[in-house]
Design a protein around this motif. Structure first.
Motif, PDB file in Angstrom:
ATOM      1  N   ARG A  56      -6.303 -13.063   2.335  1.00  0.00           N
ATOM      2  CA  ARG A  56      -6.540 -14.088   3.350  1.00  0.00           C
ATOM      3  C   ARG A  56      -5.282 -14.391   4.157  1.00  0.00           C
ATOM      4  O   ARG A  56      -4.163 -14.226   3.670  1.00  0.00           O
ATOM      5  CB  ARG A  56      -7.034 -15.368   2.668  1.00  0.00           C
ATOM      6  N   PRO A  57      -5.466 -14.865   5.378  1.00  0.00           N
ATOM      7  CA  PRO A  57      -4.313 -15.246   6.193  1.00  0.00           C
ATOM      8  C   PRO A  57      -3.677 -16.538   5.709  1.00  0.00           C
ATOM      9  O   PRO A  57      -4.300 -17.329   4.998  1.00  0.00           O
ATOM     10  CB  PRO A  57      -4.922 -15.425   7.594  1.00  0.00           C
ATOM     11  N   GLY A  58      -2.410 -16.736   6.089  1.00  0.00           N
ATOM     12  CA  GLY A  58      -1.723 -17.993   5.808  1.00  0.00           C
ATOM     13  C   GLY A  58      -0.941 -18.038   4.523  1.00  0.00           C
ATOM     14  O   GLY A  58      -0.216 -19.007   4.272  1.00  0.00           O
ATOM     15  N   VAL A  59      -1.064 -17.009   3.685  1.00  0.00           N
ATOM     16  CA  VAL A  59      -0.293 -16.952   2.431  1.00  0.00           C
ATOM     17  C   VAL A  59       0.188 -15.523   2.223  1.00  0.00           C
ATOM     18  O   VAL A  59      -0.413 -14.575   2.729  1.00  0.00           O
ATOM     19  CB  VAL A  59      -1.117 -17.396   1.199  1.00  0.00           C
ATOM     20  N   VAL A  60       1.271 -15.377   1.467  1.00  0.00           N
ATOM     21  CA  VAL A  60       1.715 -14.051   1.039  1.00  0.00           C
ATOM     22  C   VAL A  60       0.944 -13.695  -0.219  1.00  0.00           C
ATOM     23  O   VAL A  60       0.977 -14.430  -1.214  1.00  0.00           O
ATOM     24  CB  VAL A  60       3.226 -14.016   0.757  1.00  0.00           C
ATOM     25  N   THR A  61       0.223 -12.585  -0.177  1.00  0.00           N
ATOM     26  CA  THR A  61      -0.530 -12.111  -1.346  1.00  0.00           C
ATOM     27  C   THR A  61       0.208 -10.931  -1.961  1.00  0.00           C
ATOM     28  O   THR A  61       0.428  -9.917  -1.300  1.00  0.00           O
ATOM     29  CB  THR A  61      -1.954 -11.685  -0.958  1.00  0.00           C
ATOM     30  N   GLY A  62       0.593 -11.067  -3.216  1.00  0.00           N
ATOM     31  CA  GLY A  62       1.257  -9.993  -3.928  1.00  0.00           C
ATOM     32  C   GLY A  62       0.237  -9.051  -4.543  1.00  0.00           C
ATOM     33  O   GLY A  62      -0.817  -9.489  -5.027  1.00  0.00           O
ATOM     34  N   PHE A  63       0.571  -7.767  -4.527  1.00  0.00           N
ATOM     35  CA  PHE A  63      -0.307  -6.734  -5.090  1.00  0.00           C
ATOM     36  C   PHE A  63       0.451  -6.064  -6.224  1.00  0.00           C
ATOM     37  O   PHE A  63       1.424  -5.346  -5.998  1.00  0.00           O
ATOM     38  CB  PHE A  63      -0.667  -5.734  -3.994  1.00  0.00           C
ATOM     39  N   LEU A  64       0.021  -6.322  -7.456  1.00  0.00           N
ATOM     40  CA  LEU A  64       0.735  -5.850  -8.634  1.00  0.00           C
ATOM     41  C   LEU A  64      -0.112  -4.899  -9.454  1.00  0.00           C
ATOM     42  O   LEU A  64      -1.341  -4.994  -9.477  1.00  0.00           O
ATOM     43  CB  LEU A  64       1.135  -7.040  -9.518  1.00  0.00           C
TER      44      LEU A  64
ATOM     45  N   THR B  82      -1.849 -12.504   7.918  1.00  0.00           N
ATOM     46  CA  THR B  82      -2.221 -11.973   6.606  1.00  0.00           C
ATOM     47  C   THR B  82      -1.088 -11.065   6.141  1.00  0.00           C
ATOM     48  O   THR B  82      -0.767 -10.081   6.813  1.00  0.00           O
ATOM     49  CB  THR B  82      -3.528 -11.171   6.695  1.00  0.00           C
ATOM     50  N   VAL B  83      -0.472 -11.387   5.012  1.00  0.00           N
ATOM     51  CA  VAL B  83       0.670 -10.626   4.507  1.00  0.00           C
ATOM     52  C   VAL B  83       0.336 -10.133   3.099  1.00  0.00           C
ATOM     53  O   VAL B  83       0.122 -10.932   2.185  1.00  0.00           O
ATOM     54  CB  VAL B  83       1.959 -11.473   4.485  1.00  0.00           C
ATOM     55  N   PHE B  84       0.303  -8.806   2.944  1.00  0.00           N
ATOM     56  CA  PHE B  84      -0.085  -8.158   1.689  1.00  0.00           C
ATOM     57  C   PHE B  84       1.081  -7.284   1.247  1.00  0.00           C
ATOM     58  O   PHE B  84       1.465  -6.350   1.956  1.00  0.00           O
ATOM     59  CB  PHE B  84      -1.334  -7.318   1.936  1.00  0.00           C
ATOM     60  N   VAL B  85       1.664  -7.566   0.082  1.00  0.00           N
ATOM     61  CA  VAL B  85       2.892  -6.878  -0.314  1.00  0.00           C
ATOM     62  C   VAL B  85       2.818  -6.440  -1.768  1.00  0.00           C
ATOM     63  O   VAL B  85       2.428  -7.208  -2.650  1.00  0.00           O
ATOM     64  CB  VAL B  85       4.130  -7.784  -0.080  1.00  0.00           C
ATOM     65  N   SER B  86       3.198  -5.189  -2.021  1.00  0.00           N
ATOM     66  CA  SER B  86       3.273  -4.695  -3.394  1.00  0.00           C
ATOM     67  C   SER B  86       4.731  -4.540  -3.787  1.00  0.00           C
ATOM     68  O   SER B  86       5.593  -4.241  -2.952  1.00  0.00           O
ATOM     69  CB  SER B  86       2.557  -3.348  -3.536  1.00  0.00           C
ATOM     70  N   SER B  87       5.004  -4.745  -5.062  1.00  0.00           N
ATOM     71  CA  SER B  87       6.370  -4.585  -5.563  1.00  0.00           C
ATOM     72  C   SER B  87       6.339  -4.511  -7.078  1.00  0.00           C
ATOM     73  O   SER B  87       5.448  -5.061  -7.725  1.00  0.00           O
ATOM     74  CB  SER B  87       7.245  -5.762  -5.123  1.00  0.00           C
TER      75      SER B  87
END
Length: 305
Positions: free
Chosen positions: A25-33, A179-184
């Motif tokens: 969703r937009p408005g939050v940073v979503t982490g992809f683990l 919308t911010v989707f980030v893996s780490s």
């Protein structure tokens, strides 16, 4: 927004992504683990149309990526920092992308300045360090001023200043409603950056929740004990039904009991204590517990000499 419904990818006999449903969703940073081989990269590639789903679908703002009329203006992505023609300068790399997508040269200069590459804009990308290549990849993702951004391991090669910068950048982009989707794989950094988490293991979604709820559900605080009488203390605590785990030399982790209770037991048994401290639950603890059965390769500690 990114939405997946029944998203599946099969390579021969291996199911890399197994009928997953999620929303970013937009408005939050979503982490992809997820552990190595869990399906993170495959999922991101399917979002961007680089891999075609075996079944199901994934959309960006309600459309498949390949159906977006101006993809770079709607979706920015960093999947592989070194996927740049090494003979091009940083400026020319971005200028080519801009020209192909109807973006003005002024935006190229703005983006180079934003990521801190203005001084090396005339240098060939093939000579860039990994950290500089990461910044150039981030610049390419931001070039079209998109509302959806995907970053795969964005802090690789960055120094501490760069890591702090990209963390603040991602949070500021989300605060603007993107919308911010980030893996780490860097749990400590993800804990500082993401507000929501999507956790995948063996191709299936294991958790889709807020950062705080994920940690609360999968980890608990414990007590770190340091004592010269550690063996006797461990036996005493185990006999009283406490769960313990070894830590570094001379230390023990104790679960399900308060520091005061440990102190009282040690005092009654005339055992010395050099430390009693509460260790708060961490994202790493929660992640390791949830994904323990999803790890493909397990290393083993060496025996102490």
């Amino acid at each position: 927004m990114i939405q997946a419904q029944g998203l599946t990818k099969v390579y021969g006999a291996k199911t890399a992504v197994d009928h997953i449903d999620f929303e970013v969703r937009p408005g939050v940073v979503t982490g992809f683990l997820g552990p190595n081989g869990a399906g993170k990269s495959t999922t991101m590639r399917m979002i961007l149309g680089l891999d075609h789903p075996t079944a199901g679908r994934v959309t960006v703002n309600g459309r498949r990526y390949r159906d977006l009329p101006a993809p770079l203006r709607e979706v920015g992505a960093l999947l592989e920092a070194k996927s740049v023609h090494g003979g091009r300068t940083a400026y020319n790399h971005l200028r080519c992308l801009a020209k192909a997508n109807g973006i003005s040269p002024r935006r190229v200069a703005e983006t180079l300045d934003l990521v801190g590459l203005t001084e090396v804009a005339g240098k060939r990308a093939g000579g860039f360090s990994l950290g500089m290549a990461q910044r150039l990849g981030i610049a390419a993702a931001l070039l079209g001023d998109p509302g959806v951004l995907l970053f795969d391991e964005p802090v690789n090669g960055l120094d501490p200043e760069g890591i702090r910068w990209i963390r603040q950048l991602m949070r500021s982009l989300a605060a603007e409603g993107r919308t911010v989707f980030v893996s780490s794989h860097l749990m400590a950094e993800m804990a500082l950056t993401a507000e929501r988490l999507l956790v995948i293991g063996k191709g299936r979604i294991l958790a889709d929740t807020t950062m705080s709820a994920f940690i609360a559900a999968n980890a608990s605080s414990h007590v770190r004990v340091r004592s010269p009488d550690l063996l006797a203390l461990a036996s005493l605590l185990t006999a009283r039904g406490c769960r313990t785990a070894p830590a570094e030399r001379g230390c023990l982790l104790v679960y399900g009991v308060s520091p005061a209770q440990i102190g009282d037991l040690a005092y009654a048994a005339r055992l010395r204590l050099h430390e009693l401290s509460v260790v708060q639950p961490s994202l790493e603890d929660a992640f390791m517990r949830l994904t323990a059965d999803s790890v493909e390769f397990h290393a083993h500690a060496r025996d102490a000499a």
